[in-house]
Design an enzyme around this catalytic site. Structure first.
Site, PDB file in Angstrom:
ATOM      1  N   ASP A 197       0.831  -1.194   0.000  1.00  0.00           N
ATOM      2  CA  ASP A 197       0.000   0.000   0.000  1.00  0.00           C
ATOM      3  C   ASP A 197       0.872   1.253   0.000  1.00  0.00           C
ATOM      4  O   ASP A 197       1.891   1.319   0.681  1.00  0.00           O
ATOM      5  CB  ASP A 197      -0.886  -0.027   1.253  1.00  0.00           C
ATOM      6  N   GLU A 259       1.654  -0.404  -4.981  1.00  0.00           N
ATOM      7  CA  GLU A 259       0.664   0.597  -5.390  1.00  0.00           C
ATOM      8  C   GLU A 259       1.425   1.901  -5.632  1.00  0.00           C
ATOM      9  O   GLU A 259       1.910   2.523  -4.693  1.00  0.00           O
ATOM     10  CB  GLU A 259      -0.385   0.800  -4.307  1.00  0.00           C
TER      11      GLU A 259
END
Length: 513
Positions: A197, A259
């Site tokens: 993330d 990401e």
């Protein structure tokens, strides 16, 4: 060739996939109960969103203990059963890693608030102005509002997301050592990799300089961050990824997927290097309109950005509007989504599917009382947030939960018109979205036409394109114009909608050999 190089990943938004215990929230046992469906769909791997201990201020992306399962989702034994059974179905399991921040309930942060040495693991600063009453700089939160919150002792701490998500200081050795421990913990439990993330986060610009006031108003929400944004994409972040890679490489076959929301292809490419990330999560198709020229440019840029590496493709995820809605909604949006599914699955590299897209789910129009995304609150209701794309999956039967839960409630309300979208209603219908995905994934896995990693583009009428996979020979043609066009020569393998003789109708894609 690594197993992931042409894999189809399926993102499971854990809260919304399947609820086993009737509390209205999806859980690990719910996922395990649906592994047969996922095997039938044909996916190669799962990406599980956070299921760690958390107060759920951002639905699990505020992690209080990265090495345990929140009771809302089960326990470590349930996780171990899920991994073992998934592997038994031939499906690998990757899990979300959240290294940019912790929960404000993490023991470290609680100790930091009390003035302990753990304060060095976060970004605490004195305020500006008389009495330190102004934040240390003008940084804004991605969720809206200031990126600083003042503590009772008068100091301020940094949170690029919600106040309940204080950013970690990656200059601190304890922070780095703890991430290594977390990586090893899950790898030893059998996971096949990590989706990281905010992989462009972690490192902050030295001195925490102010943002350019001219760009502050446009920096809320999920989007690519410009090079002038000192909050993200700083050079020191690559040291973190090299550290992660060194740990992961001790487990052959494990993959890292970042990401990466950055503005240029050149910046993106710096993350996907032999000693950093295996894959970069690419939002090009998820931010491109249903227009052949735009889609072609997005594909060409994405391939060029990774050079000799492996490109990735996705049309939706838990942070962006579902593409059926993005493409116009209703029957128009559904036709276009069917066409783009064939485009995505025809491309070389890795495809990421978001749970429910194989059912043709649109965004749900939720009442304000149901909204839970912190973006809604932080922007004073100006932005509705991401809840509309996170509504639970409809499996079978009638509302209100369509088999998502054995109970009569779901954490977000499910639209009454979703009866036509259930797995049950689509499974035996050869014309359904689910059948299209199953057929397309099966062909992708079994047909030699999908060999090769290079693309050759054909000349095509305005509003259309066609490319061929060099090495295998698959041809994918897309028509985004408002008139039928001739199909390329070849035998049709699959089409997203009915063909008109030797012509490709509007809002349709086809595979040929």
């Amino acid at each position: 060739m690594p197993w992931w190089q042409d894999a189809v990943f399926y993102q499971v938004y854990v809260r919304s996939f399947a609820d086993s215990d009737g509390d209205g929230v999806g859980d690990l046992e719910g996922i395990r109960s649906r592994l047969g469906y996922l095997e039938l769909l044909g996916v190669d791997a799962l990406w599980l969103t956070p299921f760690y201990r958390s107060p759920m201020a951002d639905h699990g992306y505020d992690v209080a203990d990265p090495r345990d399962v929140d009771p809302l989702f089960g326990d470590l034994a349930a996780f171990d059963r899920l991994v073992a059974d998934a592997h038994g179905h031939g499906i690998r399991v990757t899990v979300d890693l959240v290294p940019n921040h912790t929960s404000d309930q993490h023991p470290w942060f609680q100790a930091a608030l009390r003035g302990g040495p753990e304060r060095a693991r976060y970004h605490f600063r004195p305020g500006r102005g008389p009495g330190g009453e102004q934040p240390p700089n003008n940084w804004t939160s991605v969720f809206g509002g200031p990126a600083w919150t003042r503590t009772p002792d008068g100091s301020w701490y940094l949170h690029l997301f919600a106040p309940e998500q204080p950013d970690l200081n990656w200059d601190d050795a304890d922070v780095r050592a703890d991430l290594v421990r977390t990586l090893r913990f899950w790898l030893d439990r059998g996971v096949d990799g990590f989706r990281i993330d905010v992989a462009h986060g972690m490192a902050k610009a030295p001195g925490l300089p102010d943002l350019d006031p001219a760009v502050v108003p446009v920096l809320t929400g999920a989007h690519a961050h410009p090079a002038a944004d000192p909050r993200f994409d700083n050079d020191e972040v690559h040291d973190v990824h090299r550290m992660i890679r060194q740990v992961v490489d001790r487990h052959p076959g494990a993959v890292t997927i970042g990401e990466i929301w950055v503005e240029t292809d050149e910046r993106f490419a710096r993350y996907v290097r032999p000693d950093e990330l295996h894959l970069g999560f690419n939002f090009a198709l998820a931010t491109t309109a249903f227009d052949a020229d735009s889609v072609r440019r997005a594909v060409e840029r994405s391939v060029a950005a990774v050079g000799a590496g492996t490109p990735t493709w996705t049309l939706s995820n838990h942070d962006v509007e579902r593409h059926v809605t993005r493409y116009g909604g209703g029957e128009v949006g559904l036709r276009r989504a069917r066409a783009m599914a064939l485009v995505e699955l025809a491309l070389p590299g890795v495809a990421f599917l978001y749970n429910g897209e194989e059912l043709g789910l649109p965004n749900a129009d939720l009442p304000e009382w149901a909204l839970q995304d912190p973006i809604f609150e932080r922007t004073g209701g100006a932005e509705r947030g991401r809840d509309g794309c996170r509504v639970p999956l409809p499996w079978e039967g009638p509302p209100p939960t369509y088999g998502f839960s054995p109970g009569d409630k779901s954490w977000l309300p499910m639209p009454p018109e979703w009866a036509a979208h259930t797995v049950e209603s689509q499974l035996e219908d050869p014309g359904s979205m689910l059948s299209l995905y199953r057929h397309a994934i099966e062909l992708r896995k079994t047909s030699e036409a999908f060999a090769g990693t290079e693309l050759e583009w054909y000349g095509a009428p305005p509003g259309c394109f066609a490319f061929r996979r060099k090495g295998g020979g698959l041809i994918c043609a897309l028509n985004t114009s408002d008139a039928p066009v001739p199909l390329p020569p070849g035998t049709t393998l699959l089409a997203s909608g009915p063909l008109d003789g030797e012509e490709l109708p509007p809002e349709t894609a086809a595979w040929l050999v």
